[in-house]
Design a protein around this motif. Structure first.
Motif, PDB file in Angstrom:
ATOM      1  N   GLY A   1       0.806  -1.222   0.000  1.00 51.18           N
ATOM      2  CA  GLY A   1       0.000   0.000   0.000  1.00 51.18           C
ATOM      3  C   GLY A   1       0.838   1.270   0.000  1.00 51.18           C
ATOM      4  O   GLY A   1       0.528   2.235  -0.708  1.00 51.18           O
ATOM      5  N   PHE A   2       1.895   1.282   0.795  1.00 49.11           N
ATOM      6  CA  PHE A   2       2.769   2.452   0.862  1.00 49.11           C
ATOM      7  C   PHE A   2       3.476   2.666  -0.473  1.00 49.11           C
ATOM      8  O   PHE A   2       3.581   3.795  -0.961  1.00 49.11           O
ATOM      9  CB  PHE A   2       3.779   2.273   1.989  1.00 49.11           C
ATOM     10  CG  PHE A   2       4.636   3.476   2.247  1.00 49.11           C
ATOM     11  CD1 PHE A   2       4.089   4.652   2.720  1.00 49.11           C
ATOM     12  CD2 PHE A   2       6.007   3.422   2.029  1.00 49.11           C
ATOM     13  CE1 PHE A   2       4.871   5.763   2.958  1.00 49.11           C
ATOM     14  CE2 PHE A   2       6.800   4.528   2.269  1.00 49.11           C
ATOM     15  CZ  PHE A   2       6.237   5.702   2.732  1.00 49.11           C
ATOM     16  N   GLU A   3       3.911   1.581  -1.087  1.00 47.62           N
ATOM     17  CA  GLU A   3       4.573   1.665  -2.381  1.00 47.62           C
ATOM     18  C   GLU A   3       3.609   2.150  -3.462  1.00 47.62           C
ATOM     19  O   GLU A   3       3.971   2.931  -4.330  1.00 47.62           O
ATOM     20  CB  GLU A   3       5.169   0.311  -2.784  1.00 47.62           C
ATOM     21  CG  GLU A   3       6.297  -0.148  -1.896  1.00 47.62           C
ATOM     22  CD  GLU A   3       5.843  -0.801  -0.600  1.00 47.62           C
ATOM     23  OE1 GLU A   3       4.621  -0.856  -0.342  1.00 47.62           O
ATOM     24  OE2 GLU A   3       6.706  -1.234   0.148  1.00 47.62           O
ATOM     25  N   LEU A   4       2.381   1.682  -3.395  1.00 49.19           N
ATOM     26  CA  LEU A   4       1.365   2.104  -4.359  1.00 49.19           C
ATOM     27  C   LEU A   4       1.080   3.599  -4.223  1.00 49.19           C
ATOM     28  O   LEU A   4       0.998   4.315  -5.226  1.00 49.19           O
ATOM     29  CB  LEU A   4       0.076   1.297  -4.161  1.00 49.19           C
ATOM     30  CG  LEU A   4      -1.045   1.546  -5.151  1.00 49.19           C
ATOM     31  CD1 LEU A   4      -0.594   1.253  -6.575  1.00 49.19           C
ATOM     32  CD2 LEU A   4      -2.249   0.698  -4.787  1.00 49.19           C
ATOM     33  N   ALA A   5       0.960   4.081  -2.998  1.00 45.24           N
ATOM     34  CA  ALA A   5       0.748   5.520  -2.773  1.00 45.24           C
ATOM     35  C   ALA A   5       1.939   6.320  -3.291  1.00 45.24           C
ATOM     36  O   ALA A   5       1.769   7.377  -3.900  1.00 45.24           O
ATOM     37  CB  ALA A   5       0.524   5.792  -1.293  1.00 45.24           C
ATOM     38  N   GLY A   6       3.139   5.822  -3.045  1.00 43.18           N
ATOM     39  CA  GLY A   6       4.328   6.491  -3.548  1.00 43.18           C
ATOM     40  C   GLY A   6       4.338   6.556  -5.061  1.00 43.18           C
ATOM     41  O   GLY A   6       4.659   7.589  -5.658  1.00 43.18           O
ATOM     42  N   GLN A   7       3.975   5.454  -5.697  1.00 43.09           N
ATOM     43  CA  GLN A   7       3.933   5.416  -7.165  1.00 43.09           C
ATOM     44  C   GLN A   7       2.935   6.443  -7.698  1.00 43.09           C
ATOM     45  O   GLN A   7       3.205   7.125  -8.680  1.00 43.09           O
ATOM     46  CB  GLN A   7       3.554   4.019  -7.637  1.00 43.09           C
ATOM     47  CG  GLN A   7       3.553   3.859  -9.131  1.00 43.09           C
ATOM     48  CD  GLN A   7       3.200   2.443  -9.554  1.00 43.09           C
ATOM     49  OE1 GLN A   7       2.417   1.768  -8.888  1.00 43.09           O
ATOM     50  NE2 GLN A   7       3.765   1.998 -10.634  1.00 43.09           N
ATOM     51  N   MET A   8       1.806   6.571  -7.040  1.00 47.95           N
ATOM     52  CA  MET A   8       0.792   7.537  -7.464  1.00 47.95           C
ATOM     53  C   MET A   8       1.291   8.972  -7.303  1.00 47.95           C
ATOM     54  O   MET A   8       0.836   9.867  -8.012  1.00 47.95           O
ATOM     55  CB  MET A   8      -0.499   7.315  -6.679  1.00 47.95           C
ATOM     56  CG  MET A   8      -1.155   5.984  -6.998  1.00 47.95           C
ATOM     57  SD  MET A   8      -2.525   5.586  -5.912  1.00 47.95           S
ATOM     58  CE  MET A   8      -3.772   6.654  -6.580  1.00 47.95           C
ATOM     59  N   ALA A   9       2.235   9.179  -6.377  1.00 46.08           N
ATOM     60  CA  ALA A   9       2.800  10.512  -6.143  1.00 46.08           C
ATOM     61  C   ALA A   9       4.079  10.739  -6.945  1.00 46.08           C
ATOM     62  O   ALA A   9       4.733  11.764  -6.790  1.00 46.08           O
ATOM     63  CB  ALA A   9       3.072  10.697  -4.662  1.00 46.08           C
ATOM     64  N   GLY A  10       4.484   9.777  -7.770  1.00 40.39           N
ATOM     65  CA  GLY A  10       5.665   9.939  -8.604  1.00 40.39           C
ATOM     66  C   GLY A  10       6.956   9.457  -7.973  1.00 40.39           C
ATOM     67  O   GLY A  10       8.034   9.832  -8.410  1.00 40.39           O
ATOM     68  N   VAL A  11       6.857   8.629  -6.938  1.00 40.05           N
ATOM     69  CA  VAL A  11       8.038   8.090  -6.261  1.00 40.05           C
ATOM     70  C   VAL A  11       8.240   6.653  -6.721  1.00 40.05           C
ATOM     71  O   VAL A  11       7.302   5.854  -6.709  1.00 40.05           O
ATOM     72  CB  VAL A  11       7.864   8.136  -4.724  1.00 40.05           C
ATOM     73  CG1 VAL A  11       9.073   7.568  -4.034  1.00 40.05           C
ATOM     74  CG2 VAL A  11       7.595   9.554  -4.261  1.00 40.05           C
ATOM     75  N   LYS A  12       9.463   6.297  -7.116  1.00 45.67           N
ATOM     76  CA  LYS A  12       9.755   4.955  -7.601  1.00 45.67           C
ATOM     77  C   LYS A  12      10.230   4.066  -6.454  1.00 45.67           C
ATOM     78  O   LYS A  12      11.167   4.404  -5.739  1.00 45.67           O
ATOM     79  CB  LYS A  12      10.835   5.010  -8.679  1.00 45.67           C
ATOM     80  CG  LYS A  12      11.153   3.657  -9.254  1.00 45.67           C
ATOM     81  CD  LYS A  12      12.193   3.753 -10.332  1.00 45.67           C
ATOM     82  CE  LYS A  12      12.493   2.366 -10.873  1.00 45.67           C
ATOM     83  NZ  LYS A  12      13.493   2.404 -11.916  1.00 45.67           N
TER      84      LYS A  12
END
Length: 49
Positions: free
Chosen positions: A16-27
């Motif tokens: 979930g944290f990774e998915l939120a990061g991806q949505m914010a432009g974080v790889k």
């Protein structure tokens, strides 16, 4: 100026944290989890990790 962010995650759960990061432009570069089912979910969502 454009910033490029990357992240790693301990206790990733189902990603979930990774998915939120991806949505914010974080790889996401790496994840860490020991439970089998959440590991499979995270691997399916983020095969590069």
């Amino acid at each position: 100026m454009k910033y490029s962010f990357t992240m790693g995650s301990f206790f990733s759960g189902s990603g979930g944290f990774e998915l939120a990061g991806q949505m914010a432009g974080v790889k996401a570069l790496w994840t860490s989890e020991i439970e089998p089912f959440p590991m499979r979910v995270t691997q399916a969502r983020f095969p590069q990790c």
